[in-house]
Design an enzyme around this catalytic site. Sequence first.
Site, PDB file in Angstrom:
ATOM      1  N   LYS A   1      -2.316  -1.942   7.608  1.00 32.98           N
ATOM      2  CA  LYS A   1      -3.710  -1.778   7.682  1.00 32.98           C
ATOM      3  C   LYS A   1      -4.263  -2.527   9.095  1.00 32.98           C
ATOM      4  O   LYS A   1      -3.975  -3.790   9.064  1.00 32.98           O
ATOM      5  CB  LYS A   1      -4.470  -2.056   6.472  1.00 32.98           C
ATOM      6  CG  LYS A   1      -6.137  -1.634   6.699  1.00 32.98           C
ATOM      7  CD  LYS A   1      -6.535  -2.036   5.316  1.00 32.98           C
ATOM      8  CE  LYS A   1      -7.984  -1.113   5.406  1.00 32.98           C
ATOM      9  NZ  LYS A   1      -8.787  -1.216   3.917  1.00 32.98           N
TER      10      LYS A   1
ATOM     11  N   HIS B   1      -2.724   2.131  -5.743  1.00 34.76           N
ATOM     12  CA  HIS B   1      -3.305   0.833  -5.286  1.00 34.76           C
ATOM     13  C   HIS B   1      -3.386   0.125  -6.645  1.00 34.76           C
ATOM     14  O   HIS B   1      -3.751  -1.187  -6.264  1.00 34.76           O
ATOM     15  CB  HIS B   1      -4.599   1.144  -4.598  1.00 34.76           C
ATOM     16  CG  HIS B   1      -5.011   0.427  -3.665  1.00 34.76           C
ATOM     17  ND1 HIS B   1      -4.171   0.320  -2.557  1.00 34.76           N
ATOM     18  CD2 HIS B   1      -6.107  -0.577  -3.463  1.00 34.76           C
ATOM     19  CE1 HIS B   1      -5.025  -0.625  -1.545  1.00 34.76           C
ATOM     20  NE2 HIS B   1      -5.904  -1.330  -2.234  1.00 34.76           N
TER      21      HIS B   1
ATOM     22  N   ARG C   1       0.729  -1.161   0.062  1.00 37.22           N
ATOM     23  CA  ARG C   1       0.002  -0.039  -0.049  1.00 37.22           C
ATOM     24  C   ARG C   1       0.853   0.935   0.040  1.00 37.22           C
ATOM     25  O   ARG C   1       1.806   1.292   0.457  1.00 37.22           O
ATOM     26  CB  ARG C   1      -0.814  -0.187   1.223  1.00 37.22           C
ATOM     27  CG  ARG C   1      -1.912  -1.129   1.370  1.00 37.22           C
ATOM     28  CD  ARG C   1      -2.669  -1.018   2.757  1.00 37.22           C
ATOM     29  NE  ARG C   1      -3.691  -2.141   2.719  1.00 37.22           N
ATOM     30  CZ  ARG C   1      -3.584  -3.332   3.296  1.00 37.22           C
ATOM     31  NH1 ARG C   1      -2.353  -3.529   3.997  1.00 37.22           N
ATOM     32  NH2 ARG C   1      -4.536  -4.276   3.196  1.00 37.22           N
TER      33      ARG C   1
END
Length: 393
Positions: A258, A322, A233
């Site tokens: 995340k 992304h 990411r």
Amino acid sequence: MQPKSIELIKAEHRGNLILQLKFDYDSALVERAKGLGCRWSQTKKCWYLPYQKDSYKKVIAHFKGTAWVDASGLFGGKPVAKIADKPIKKVSNKRNEIPDYQLPPEIDKKLRARRYSENTRGIYISMLKLFFSYFAGKDVDVLTKEDIQEYILYLKEKRSYSSSSQNQAVNAIKFYYEKVKGQQRETYWIERPRKETKLPKVISEEEVVRMLQGIDNLKHLAIVSLLYSSGLRRSELLNLKKGDINVARKQILVEGGKGKKDRITILSETALEVLKKYVIEYKPTHFLFEGKPGNKYSSSSVAKIVQQAAEKAQIPMKVTPHILRHSFATHLMDQGIETRYIQILLGHESLNTTAIYAHVSTKSLNSISSPLDRLNNHNQLNINNLNKNDKKG
């Protein structure tokens, strides 16, 4: 919707002159008043400061952009020129426009205390600025179910928010009521919109090659190479430190990804060769990619680097960091790598999240034969017969 307003009044309190701040109850204004050093008078039912000649100027500056300050009463009811900033404008219906609203300071304090990522903090603060601005003039702590349902409908119909963006708004609202104000989760009643299922956008391996071959800046090449080759990411790339690169094992340690979860992903030998040259030339001091020495490289710069490389490679779609991550996962699936291994590399909590790449994998799709081809292959159909008596029309 009426803008917030504060009336300033000169009065006497316990033998001393004070400057009263009179306003309808509003938790945001209360917090702002406390931040100015105001005290609450139980007898006069107001917040106040010791009266001084220029006290009103401090109040006006402190509440600038938050409320209209009416100081005319201090001057015999005559209007005072340029004593206050304009009140908050009516909430715009433009999707990406966020009002410059002064939030209660405890919101950001709680976000930082709970160690939310910089990206999540930014999203929550933006969403709550819009939320508080929409209900300017009301006490948000006593809003009804209908009030918030009306607000979610406003996001959908007037600002054209997607289901994903609506969910972000709901998460921010839940954070305020549950984490900041301490309300119980089981009593919270916001109905979430149904999340849309969209296929990930990917580019082909040939397009990746064109992107990389067209980059003539070593730092840019290292950034794009890592994003694609390791499935990172953008925030994970920016948080990388030199010590996170394990050259011997050809691995990258992703710390605090995340969901605040650490994971290991692969390090491409090709990307490693680029990284070695990059480190020698740029000499990063703390983060692997830095703007100024010791400071993270900017998120917008990474996005710009990727898009410029895509434009130079004449890729018709807008390519984001992304999309490179999506392409990494899809190309692994094309190679026949098991979904559960791709799940680990991407850091997905659920295998179902990773499984969506099967919908765009050419290996998965190309392994399926059309029933028309099957009929033709079994000599049940002579395709040439379809062209008999071909007529224009």
